[in-house]
Design a protein around this motif. Structure first.
Motif, mmCIF file in Angstrom:
data_model
loop_
_atom_site.group_PDB
_atom_site.id
_atom_site.type_symbol
_atom_site.label_atom_id
_atom_site.label_comp_id
_atom_site.label_asym_id
_atom_site.label_seq_id
_atom_site.Cartn_x
_atom_site.Cartn_y
_atom_site.Cartn_z
ATOM 1 N N THR A 1 -7.832 -8.047 -5.406
ATOM 2 C CA THR A 1 -6.779 -7.942 -6.410
ATOM 3 C C THR A 1 -5.605 -7.234 -5.752
ATOM 4 O O THR A 1 -5.804 -6.346 -4.915
ATOM 5 C CB THR A 1 -7.239 -7.159 -7.663
ATOM 6 O OG1 THR A 1 -6.155 -7.070 -8.597
ATOM 7 C CG2 THR A 1 -7.700 -5.764 -7.327
ATOM 8 N N PRO A 2 -4.373 -7.632 -6.068
ATOM 9 C CA PRO A 2 -3.216 -7.018 -5.418
ATOM 10 C C PRO A 2 -3.143 -5.505 -5.583
ATOM 11 O O PRO A 2 -2.578 -4.815 -4.741
ATOM 12 C CB PRO A 2 -2.028 -7.702 -6.109
ATOM 13 C CG PRO A 2 -2.564 -9.026 -6.552
ATOM 14 C CD PRO A 2 -3.986 -8.757 -6.947
ATOM 15 N N LEU A 3 -3.734 -4.968 -6.645
ATOM 16 C CA LEU A 3 -3.666 -3.533 -6.887
ATOM 17 C C LEU A 3 -4.556 -2.727 -5.949
ATOM 18 O O LEU A 3 -4.220 -1.598 -5.588
ATOM 19 C CB LEU A 3 -4.084 -3.229 -8.331
ATOM 20 C CG LEU A 3 -3.189 -3.738 -9.447
ATOM 21 C CD1 LEU A 3 -3.868 -3.525 -10.789
ATOM 22 C CD2 LEU A 3 -1.845 -3.033 -9.414
ATOM 23 N N ASP B 1 1.606 8.105 -11.518
ATOM 24 C CA ASP B 1 2.592 7.577 -12.461
ATOM 25 C C ASP B 1 2.794 6.067 -12.326
ATOM 26 O O ASP B 1 3.181 5.405 -13.286
ATOM 27 C CB ASP B 1 3.944 8.289 -12.267
ATOM 28 C CG ASP B 1 3.887 9.753 -12.684
ATOM 29 O OD1 ASP B 1 2.954 10.105 -13.432
ATOM 30 O OD2 ASP B 1 4.756 10.529 -12.239
ATOM 31 N N GLY B 2 2.526 5.529 -11.128
ATOM 32 C CA GLY B 2 2.739 4.102 -10.904
ATOM 33 C C GLY B 2 1.483 3.258 -10.981
ATOM 34 O O GLY B 2 1.548 2.035 -10.821
ATOM 35 N N PHE B 3 0.341 3.896 -11.233
ATOM 36 C CA PHE B 3 -0.933 3.162 -11.293
ATOM 37 C C PHE B 3 -1.846 3.897 -12.259
ATOM 38 O O PHE B 3 -2.270 5.022 -11.998
ATOM 39 C CB PHE B 3 -1.561 3.071 -9.907
ATOM 40 C CG PHE B 3 -2.914 2.404 -9.893
ATOM 41 C CD1 PHE B 3 -3.066 1.078 -10.270
ATOM 42 C CD2 PHE B 3 -4.045 3.107 -9.500
ATOM 43 C CE1 PHE B 3 -4.316 0.466 -10.267
ATOM 44 C CE2 PHE B 3 -5.295 2.501 -9.474
ATOM 45 C CZ PHE B 3 -5.428 1.186 -9.858
ATOM 46 N N THR B 4 -2.141 3.251 -13.384
ATOM 47 C CA THR B 4 -2.900 3.897 -14.445
ATOM 48 C C THR B 4 -4.096 3.043 -14.865
ATOM 49 O O THR B 4 -4.272 1.904 -14.405
ATOM 50 C CB THR B 4 -2.012 4.138 -15.678
ATOM 51 O OG1 THR B 4 -1.675 2.859 -16.269
ATOM 52 C CG2 THR B 4 -0.730 4.872 -15.301
ATOM 53 N N LEU B 5 -4.872 3.604 -15.777
ATOM 54 C CA LEU B 5 -6.017 2.871 -16.313
ATOM 55 C C LEU B 5 -5.562 1.599 -17.019
ATOM 56 O O LEU B 5 -6.276 0.590 -17.018
ATOM 57 C CB LEU B 5 -6.784 3.770 -17.281
ATOM 58 C CG LEU B 5 -8.251 3.429 -17.555
ATOM 59 C CD1 LEU B 5 -9.070 3.453 -16.276
ATOM 60 C CD2 LEU B 5 -8.835 4.402 -18.575
ATOM 61 N N ARG C 1 0.806 -1.215 0.000
ATOM 62 C CA ARG C 1 0.000 0.000 0.000
ATOM 63 C C ARG C 1 0.844 1.271 0.000
ATOM 64 O O ARG C 1 0.378 2.332 -0.424
ATOM 65 C CB ARG C 1 -0.958 0.016 1.183
ATOM 66 C CG ARG C 1 -0.326 0.084 2.568
ATOM 67 C CD ARG C 1 -1.441 0.149 3.604
ATOM 68 N NE ARG C 1 -0.980 0.334 4.971
ATOM 69 C CZ ARG C 1 -0.747 -0.649 5.815
ATOM 70 N NH1 ARG C 1 -0.895 -1.904 5.405
ATOM 71 N NH2 ARG C 1 -0.364 -0.403 7.058
ATOM 72 N N SER C 2 2.088 1.187 0.456
ATOM 73 C CA SER C 2 2.953 2.368 0.462
ATOM 74 C C SER C 2 3.296 2.818 -0.946
ATOM 75 O O SER C 2 3.752 3.951 -1.153
ATOM 76 C CB SER C 2 4.243 2.082 1.241
ATOM 77 O OG SER C 2 4.976 1.027 0.630
ATOM 78 N N GLU C 3 3.062 1.952 -1.943
ATOM 79 C CA GLU C 3 3.357 2.296 -3.329
ATOM 80 C C GLU C 3 2.238 3.088 -3.979
ATOM 81 O O GLU C 3 2.409 3.614 -5.081
ATOM 82 C CB GLU C 3 3.610 1.026 -4.147
ATOM 83 C CG GLU C 3 4.749 0.159 -3.633
ATOM 84 C CD GLU C 3 6.075 0.893 -3.666
ATOM 85 O OE1 GLU C 3 6.341 1.562 -4.691
ATOM 86 O OE2 GLU C 3 6.833 0.797 -2.682
#
Length: 383
Positions: free
Chosen positions: A345-347, A256-260, A18-20
């Motif tokens: 889901t891991p995301l 920047d690290g998580f997008t559609l 979650r820190s990401e």
């Protein structure tokens, strides 16, 4: 059954990394609902800055606010005095249906079986024999889709569900009223008189009024297969009942690290555990198998043809097609009281709820007027 007893600590609902990411949500405290951001092992109260999630997500500096704005107060992530609410508030709750080939076929089966689970197996064999797996490769609205439609019509197998599945226009409907969704840990409800029903594990996009998605979360689009199978005109009763919409645990904001594109490639896992019969069912939905793209679904939901001044949350559909027999051979799956439904889901983390009846679930009592009254009494409304 106490649903809270089935729910692990909140820290276990968040992704391991979650820190990401940047996670925002809503919790219920003794004062009332609060907008919060996850910061390490704490929940930071953002309500004095943005009293509603709709306010927060519309801000151009939403990510900066979530990461570093001075919080009014904070709680430990696993503080037992706070309870998770659905992470949206004023957003309209929309849903896209029949966006996966597998669920498309199951909707045809429901329709042909007229809501009777005992006929479903026979109808399933006939439909699958006619269309096979090739339908998954058809681009909706394409000339090939038109040709398939004509062939199925000739066989007497065309359906309104195939129309929205491979036709030019997707099914977009209103899933539930504003503020009616329940959060992680809350009971979810099915009507007492429904004999054929199931969860629908889905990714939910959360969008601003301009139609641009700013984050994503998980959802359970609880569905009554017998009602919708009897008639598509019963869609409202099949989909919208007390506690029939669960969303959570938090919204992960795009950055920047998580997008559609990450959402479009995600796998969503489902686990159902019966508490009265030791029944277990597991399944996985792969977003990559959707027949339409996420931008296409967003564009069909919001644009010049339809506006949402407070934004919207969009269920994007499921490929989960529950055919595993539970109570008797040929009867397929249906919920029992006390089922524990886990979507993950891991995301995005884990959404977990326990099944009860819509009649037995806590009544929905906090609407827009009640929310505004509470915020006003706390001096949290903007000038």
């Amino acid at each position: 059954m106490d649903a809270a007893a089935q729910t692990p600590p909140l820290s276990q609902l968040l992704p391991a990394d979650r820190s990401e990411g940047i996670f925002v949500g809503r919790v219920l405290t003794d004062d009332g609902p609060c907008v919060v951001a996850v910061r390490g092992d704490e929940l930071a109260d953002l309500t004095p800055i943005t009293p509603t999630m709709a306010d927060l997500l519309e801000r151009p500096d939403v990510r900066e606010i979530a990461i570093s704005a001075l919080a009014g107060r904070s709680w430990a992530v696993d503080d037992p005095s706070v309870r998770l609410l659905a992470p949206i508030d004023l957003q309209v709750i929309k849903a896209a249906g029949v966006t996966f080939a597998i669920s498309m076929v199951e909707r045809v089966i429901e329709e042909r079986a007229a809501g009777d689970p005992q006929r479903a197996q026979e109808v399933r064999a006939r439909v699958q024999s006619a269309i096979g797996g090739s339908i998954a490769d058809i681009e909706p609205g394409s000339p090939k889709a038109t040709a398939v439609k004509e062939a199925l019509q000739a066989e007497g197998l065309w359906s309104q569900y195939l129309e929205v599945g491979i036709g030019p226009d997707p099914e977009i409907f209103t899933k539930a009223p504003v503020l009616s969704a329940v959060g992680a840990g809350a009971p979810i409800g099915v009507l007492e008189r429904s004999a054929w029903n199931n969860p629908e594990p889905e990714v939910v996009l959360v969008a601003r009024p301009d139609g641009r998605a700013v984050g994503s979360t998980l959802g359970n689009d609880v569905n009554l297969r017998d009602f919708e199978g009897r008639s598509a005109l019963l869609l409202g009763e099949a989909k919208d009942n007390n506690a029939s919409c669960a969303i959570g645990p938090f919204i992960r904001l795009f950055d920047d690290g998580f997008t559609l594109d990450d959402v479009a490639a995600a796998d969503v896992s489902l686990r159902i555990e019966g508490t009265d019969d030791d029944f277990t069912l597991t399944a996985t939905s792969s977003m990559s198998q959707m027949s339409r793209t996420l931008p296409q679904l967003l564009a069909h939901t919001c644009g010049a043809h339809h506006q949402y001044p407070d934004g919207f949350a969009l269920f994007t559909g499921t490929m989960f097609a529950p055919t595993k027999d539970r109570d008797a051979p040929g009867m397929g799956f249906t919920h029992h009281e006390g089922d524990v439904v886990t979507i993950s889901t891991p995301l995005l983390g884990t959404l977990i709820n326990t099944v009860t009846s819509s009649e037995g679930a806590p009544p929905w009592e906090i609407g827009i007027r009640a929310l505004w009254s509470n915020l006003a009494s706390r001096g949290q409304l903007p000038a």
